[in-house]
Enzyme design. Structure first.
Site, PDB file in Angstrom:
ATOM      1  N   HIS A 101     -22.769  48.573 115.452  1.00  0.00           N
ATOM      2  CA  HIS A 101     -23.745  47.603 115.960  1.00  0.00           C
ATOM      3  C   HIS A 101     -24.538  48.237 117.104  1.00  0.00           C
ATOM      4  O   HIS A 101     -24.139  49.250 117.663  1.00  0.00           O
ATOM      5  CB  HIS A 101     -23.025  46.355 116.477  1.00  0.00           C
ATOM      6  CG  HIS A 101     -22.578  45.431 115.386  1.00  0.00           C
ATOM      7  ND1 HIS A 101     -23.057  44.155 115.256  1.00  0.00           N
ATOM      8  CD2 HIS A 101     -21.708  45.615 114.361  1.00  0.00           C
ATOM      9  CE1 HIS A 101     -22.499  43.588 114.207  1.00  0.00           C
ATOM     10  NE2 HIS A 101     -21.664  44.447 113.638  1.00  0.00           N
ATOM     11  N   GLY A 117     -29.284  45.395 122.015  1.00  0.00           N
ATOM     12  CA  GLY A 117     -30.471  45.179 122.848  1.00  0.00           C
ATOM     13  C   GLY A 117     -30.990  46.443 123.499  1.00  0.00           C
ATOM     14  O   GLY A 117     -30.587  47.559 123.148  1.00  0.00           O
ATOM     15  N   ASP A 140     -24.780  37.872 110.016  1.00  0.00           N
ATOM     16  CA  ASP A 140     -24.407  38.744 111.130  1.00  0.00           C
ATOM     17  C   ASP A 140     -23.782  37.885 112.248  1.00  0.00           C
ATOM     18  O   ASP A 140     -24.273  36.788 112.538  1.00  0.00           O
ATOM     19  CB  ASP A 140     -25.692  39.427 111.621  1.00  0.00           C
ATOM     20  CG  ASP A 140     -25.450  40.567 112.594  1.00  0.00           C
ATOM     21  OD1 ASP A 140     -24.358  41.156 112.568  1.00  0.00           O
ATOM     22  OD2 ASP A 140     -26.382  40.865 113.374  1.00  0.00           O
ATOM     23  N   HIS A 141     -22.736  38.392 112.858  1.00  0.00           N
ATOM     24  CA  HIS A 141     -22.081  37.692 113.980  1.00  0.00           C
ATOM     25  C   HIS A 141     -21.797  36.218 113.700  1.00  0.00           C
ATOM     26  O   HIS A 141     -22.171  35.344 114.499  1.00  0.00           O
ATOM     27  CB  HIS A 141     -22.903  37.829 115.273  1.00  0.00           C
ATOM     28  CG  HIS A 141     -22.925  39.227 115.796  1.00  0.00           C
ATOM     29  ND1 HIS A 141     -21.846  39.810 116.431  1.00  0.00           N
ATOM     30  CD2 HIS A 141     -23.886  40.166 115.756  1.00  0.00           C
ATOM     31  CE1 HIS A 141     -22.149  41.053 116.761  1.00  0.00           C
ATOM     32  NE2 HIS A 141     -23.379  41.307 116.350  1.00  0.00           N
ATOM     33  N   ASP A 150     -17.123  37.311 113.714  1.00  0.00           N
ATOM     34  CA  ASP A 150     -16.976  38.023 114.987  1.00  0.00           C
ATOM     35  C   ASP A 150     -16.007  37.279 115.900  1.00  0.00           C
ATOM     36  O   ASP A 150     -16.391  36.362 116.625  1.00  0.00           O
ATOM     37  CB  ASP A 150     -18.338  38.181 115.662  1.00  0.00           C
ATOM     38  CG  ASP A 150     -18.236  38.997 116.955  1.00  0.00           C
ATOM     39  OD1 ASP A 150     -17.108  39.369 117.330  1.00  0.00           O
ATOM     40  OD2 ASP A 150     -19.276  39.241 117.581  1.00  0.00           O
ATOM     41  N   THR A 180     -33.367  45.063 117.622  1.00  0.00           N
ATOM     42  CA  THR A 180     -34.333  45.141 118.725  1.00  0.00           C
ATOM     43  C   THR A 180     -35.498  46.080 118.407  1.00  0.00           C
ATOM     44  O   THR A 180     -36.666  45.718 118.617  1.00  0.00           O
ATOM     45  CB  THR A 180     -33.616  45.611 120.006  1.00  0.00           C
ATOM     46  OG1 THR A 180     -32.533  44.715 120.239  1.00  0.00           O
ATOM     47  CG2 THR A 180     -34.529  45.621 121.207  1.00  0.00           C
TER      48      THR A 180
HETATM   49  P1  13P Z   1     -29.781  46.149 118.335  1.00  0.00           P
HETATM   50  O1  13P Z   1     -30.637  44.957 118.618  1.00  0.00           O
HETATM   51  O2  13P Z   1     -29.353  46.863 119.565  1.00  0.00           O
HETATM   52  O3  13P Z   1     -30.369  47.043 117.307  1.00  0.00           O
HETATM   53  O4  13P Z   1     -28.417  45.587 117.699  1.00  0.00           O
HETATM   54  C1  13P Z   1     -28.464  44.966 116.444  1.00  0.00           C
HETATM   55  C2  13P Z   1     -27.118  44.492 116.028  1.00  0.00           C
HETATM   56  O5  13P Z   1     -26.116  45.106 116.282  1.00  0.00           O
HETATM   57  C3  13P Z   1     -27.067  43.246 115.257  1.00  0.00           C
HETATM   58  O6  13P Z   1     -25.766  42.861 114.979  1.00  0.00           O
END
Ligand code: 13P
Length: 278
Positions: A207, A178, A82-83, A104, A232
């Protein structure tokens, strides 16, 4: 079984559901997420963000442990970076056996984002790995230097998907990473989602799933998003269980973490209407 996202997204697009991408931080997260997928009989994407890598979980650890549990699972599991912040990290993850990577470059110019993504796509596709990219920008409530949301337009999404050759595309339609400030549920632009969906066939990713409202997320899944990232809420749920358990020993604490993660992921499977994929 360890898979990439291809058949999962085909089915999700055809049948209008989404697959959760559940972030993990350590081995407990991997095991708990995979166990939840097996208990429900549903496919899952397990993901680690480059920013969460460190001595406790290196990219090599994530690859070794993630691949082991994904391979042994009775349901399709994708191991996703991820990212990814650089072409080098994405290439390393691919070499280590991740089946999906996100590059990203969403804060770069359109042209640079295309060029960076294309480089990862060429490397990944030669090795059977799929690539997610992002156009527009989903801001972050974790990071004070990353608070600017750039909404995705249909034109740029279509052009970006065509030029970059990415396999899936993260779009910005109102969510943020978040906990939302003032704890308000965000307003999602379903008009933007509809016009992006019309403009391109590339599988769309959302996301910042946490705290975005179950009705909003359910509608996103029904109206063209085929993967929703959740981090989160999973770990808030784990912490809540730990507090409620009154854990005073490590084993109780670990069980509470796993229960929180498991219950939260099960909840999101329902919200996204995820269906089995053979
Ligand atoms: P949240 O922490 O808001 O669920 O976002 C997760 C996310 O997009 C990871 O790439």
């Amino acid at each position: 079984m360890l898979v990439n996202t291809k058949i999962l997204f085909e089915k999700a697009q055809e049948e209008h559901f989404a697959i959760p991408s559940a972030n993990f931080l350590d081995m407990e997260g991997i095991k708990s997420h995979v166990k939840c997928a097996e208990e429900t009989g549903l496919p899952l994407i397990i993901a680690i963000a480059e920013s969460h890598l460190g001595p406790n979980m290196t990219l090599e650890d994530a690859a070794n442990v993630g691949r082991k549990y994904a391979k042994e699972a009775s349901v399709p599991i994708v191991l996703h970076l991820d990212h990814g912040e650089s072409v080098e990290t994405c290439k390393k993850a691919i070499d280590l056996g991740f089946t999906s990577v996100m590059i990203d470059a969403s804060m770069k110019s359109f042209e640079e984002n295309v060029a960076t993504t294309k480089e990862v796509v060429e490397y990944a596709h030669a090795r059977g790995v799929v690539v997610e990219a992002e156009i527009g920008h989903v801001a972050s409530n974790f990071n004070q230097n990353d608070t600017e949301t750039l909404y995705t337009t249909a034109e740029e999404a279509a052009e970006f998907a065509k030029q970059s050759g990415c396999d899936s595309l993260a779009i910005s339609i109102g969510t943020a990473h978040g906990v939302y400030k003032a704890k308000a549920i965000p307003e999602i632009s379903f008009d933007a989602l509809a016009s992006i969906r019309q403009a391109t066939n590339v599988p769309l990713v959302l996301h910042g799933g946490s705290g975005s409202g179950d009705d909003n997320l359910n509608r996103c899944a029904r109206e063209g998003i085929c993967k929703v990232n959740v981090y989160t809420d999973l770990y808030l749920a784990a912490m809540k269980e730990v507090k409620e358990s009154g854990a005073e020993d490590y084993l109780t604490l670990r069980n509470a973490v796993q229960k929180g993660l498991n219950d939260c992921l099960k909840h999101y499977y329902k919200v996204f209407e995820t269906k089995p994929v053979k």
